[in-house]
Each structure stands twice: as C-alpha cells, then as structure tokens.
Design an enzyme around this catalytic site. Structure first.
Site, PDB file in Angstrom:
ATOM      1  N   PRO A  39       0.816  -1.207   0.021  1.00 47.86           N
ATOM      2  CG  PRO A  39      -0.294  -1.129   2.091  1.00 47.86           C
ATOM      3  CD  PRO A  39       0.718  -1.997   1.116  1.00 47.86           C
ATOM      4  CD  GLU A  84       1.438  -5.117  11.041  1.00 46.31           C
ATOM      5  OE1 GLU A  84       1.338  -3.883  10.948  1.00 46.31           O
ATOM      6  OE2 GLU A  84       0.592  -6.026  11.413  1.00 46.31           O
ATOM      7  NE  ARG A  93      -7.217  -7.136 -20.495  1.00 43.06           N
ATOM      8  CZ  ARG A  93      -8.117  -7.580 -21.003  1.00 43.06           C
ATOM      9  NH1 ARG A  93      -8.709  -8.812 -20.915  1.00 43.06           N
ATOM     10  NH2 ARG A  93      -8.815  -6.997 -22.097  1.00 43.06           N
ATOM     11  CG  ASP A 117      -9.336  -2.485 -22.868  1.00 44.12           C
ATOM     12  OD1 ASP A 117     -10.306  -1.884 -22.019  1.00 44.12           O
ATOM     13  OD2 ASP A 117      -9.364  -3.744 -23.061  1.00 44.12           O
TER      14      ASP A 117
END
Ligand code: 4GX
Length: 253
Positions: free
Chosen positions: A89, A116, A153, A168
């Site tokens: 994150p 953590e 992809r 796309d």
C-alpha cells in the site's frame, strides 16, 4: 513472458491462475508462471518467514533472508535481469500505463508480503513498489494477481483480439460505452434504436458520445489526459456546454 510469484500461500495463487484468459495463455505457453513457496527458502526447523519488529510494537515483519534466497534462485533460473515488484500500500498506484509498460519485460517477479510488511532491506532488491489502490488487504497475493492479469493482457496472443486491447477504453483514457445483446426488448427495457439501425457511422458516433458523457459524469479527472480526436474534442465541448443534462435524459428514455 514469465512471471515468478513469491508467496506464503501458493495454493491461493495457483487456483486463481487456472481460469479464464490467463489460464488459457498458460496452457498455450504464451505465459509461464512459476509460484515459489517462501517457506522453501527458510533454513530453520519451523520454516519461519516472519519475526518481531526491532524497536517493539504490534505485529510481525517478514524476514529478509528467505526473500533474498528466493530472488537469488529466480535470477539464477531466469538469467538476470528480472524486474522485481513488491506489492504494498506504500507503492505508487498501478495504472493501465504501468500494465502496458511491464507487458514488454521478459521476466517479472511479484513479491507478496503479509503481516505488517517486509524488512526495509528487502527494498534494496526491489525495482518498483506497487499499490493497486488505497485500501488495506491482508496480503500481497490478490494485488499480485491483479497486476499479473492486467500486464498479461498486453502480451501478444493472450487476448484473442489485439485490436480490442489497443482500443480498450482505459488505454485511450475514457470509460467504455454501453453494451447490449439480444433480445432487443426485455420487459419495458429496449436496446437504443441507433444500435439496431445498421448505420455504422451513427453507431460509431453514438458510442463516442456515450463514452465521453459517462467519463464527464463519472470520471472527469480522466479527461485531462485522454487522447481525443477532433470529433471527440467537439463532442466534449458540446457536452460541457450544458448538454450533460440532455444526454442524461436521452439515457433514461
Ligand atoms: N496494494 N497489502 C501487502 C503487507 C505488506 C506491507 C508493506 C509489503 C510492504 C496492498 C495494496 C495491500 C496489505 C498487501 C499489506 N507487504 N498491496 N501487505 N492495497 O493493501 O498492494
């Protein structure tokens, strides 16, 4: 293209790769995915991958040596250089641009953290720290699968139609237009007449209009970087000149 995934939950990753576009690409040997159980790179009786944080505090931290050993083994097998991504994150937000850029790397390694996080020294072996979004997950496995899917992809042959990858909507920086299939009427819900008209010029214009209208309404931030042609720039200007309401009324008719 090869992916190496380093994880303490190999079964979780394995299961997800069997299905769909990615599963088929692996069968066709367009992609090779090797899953590495981090515990196989431990040396102690308990196969420990985590330990208490120096300085105290709650939670556990992933030990550096098993991760270093795993990366050494992968580099030896692949023949360096490999691109090492750490799911976290704290990373920079993963976008369609990153997916396209990474799609031309021959070897990508996805390191999945738990607890953590990882000992800070692991970052000396990491090329990029990647976040899939601003929410807290319980491990890097789901982010690694998300990144693998979006990158794969862009590997030629993985998606049946190369055209559809290039066009796309996200690659162009716009939201997709609405899609319909048979039947033409369900209860009181009708497919827009233009799509049944056979007028391909009109259909193309309608789809552009819908993409632009949706993007303006839901994700105006995307329009700053969108690659618009002349026709689209004119349509957008009209929409912005108080035509959003009109477009919306048309949608609910
Ligand atoms: N996008 N998580 C990783 C443990 C961790 C923390 C720091 C390495 C460094 C996440 C996300 C995410 C939770 C996966 C914490 N490992 N990863 N994990 N959002 O929330 O990528």
């Amino acid at each position: 293209m090869t992916f190496d995934i380093v994880t303490i939950f190999p079964a979780m990753v394995e299961a997800a790769l069997a299905a769909g576009v990615v599963g088929r690409a692996i069968e066709k040997r367009l992609l090779e995915v090797a899953i590495h159980d981090l515990r196989d790179f431990t040396t102690d009786r308990h196969r420990s991958v985590d330990d208490m944080p120096y300085g105290g505090g709650p939670g556990m931290v992933m030990k550096p040596e098993p991760i270093f050993k795993a990366l050494d083994a992968i580099e030896t097998q692949r023949g360096a250089p490999v691109t090492v991504l750490l799911m976290s994150p704290q990373g920079t937000r993963f976008t369609q641009r990153d997916a396209e850029r990474l799609g031309s790397r021959p070897h990508v390694v996805l390191v999945c953290g738990r607890y953590e996080g990882v000992d800070e020294r692991v970052r000396s072996r990491v090329d990029e720290e990647v976040s899939i979004g601003d929410y807290v997950l319980s491990g890097g496995e789901l982010p690694a699968l998300v990144v693998l899917d979006a990158v794969a992809r862009f590997v030629p042959g993985v998606v049946g139609d190369d055209q559809s990858v290039a066009e796309d909507s996200f690659s162009r920086g716009l939201l997709d237009f609405p899609h319909y299939t048979r039947p033409a009427v369900v209860g009181d819900l009708r497919v827009p007449d233009v799509l049944l008209s056979g007028n391909h010029q009109e259909i193309r214009r309608w789809r552009k209009q819908e993409s632009l209208g949706r993007t303006l309404e839901r994700r105006p931030d995307l329009l700053e970087h969108a690659a618009l042609d002349d026709e689209e720039r004119m349509m957008l200007e009209e929409l912005q000149n108080g035509r959003i309401a009109e477009w919306q009324r048309g949608k609910t008719k």
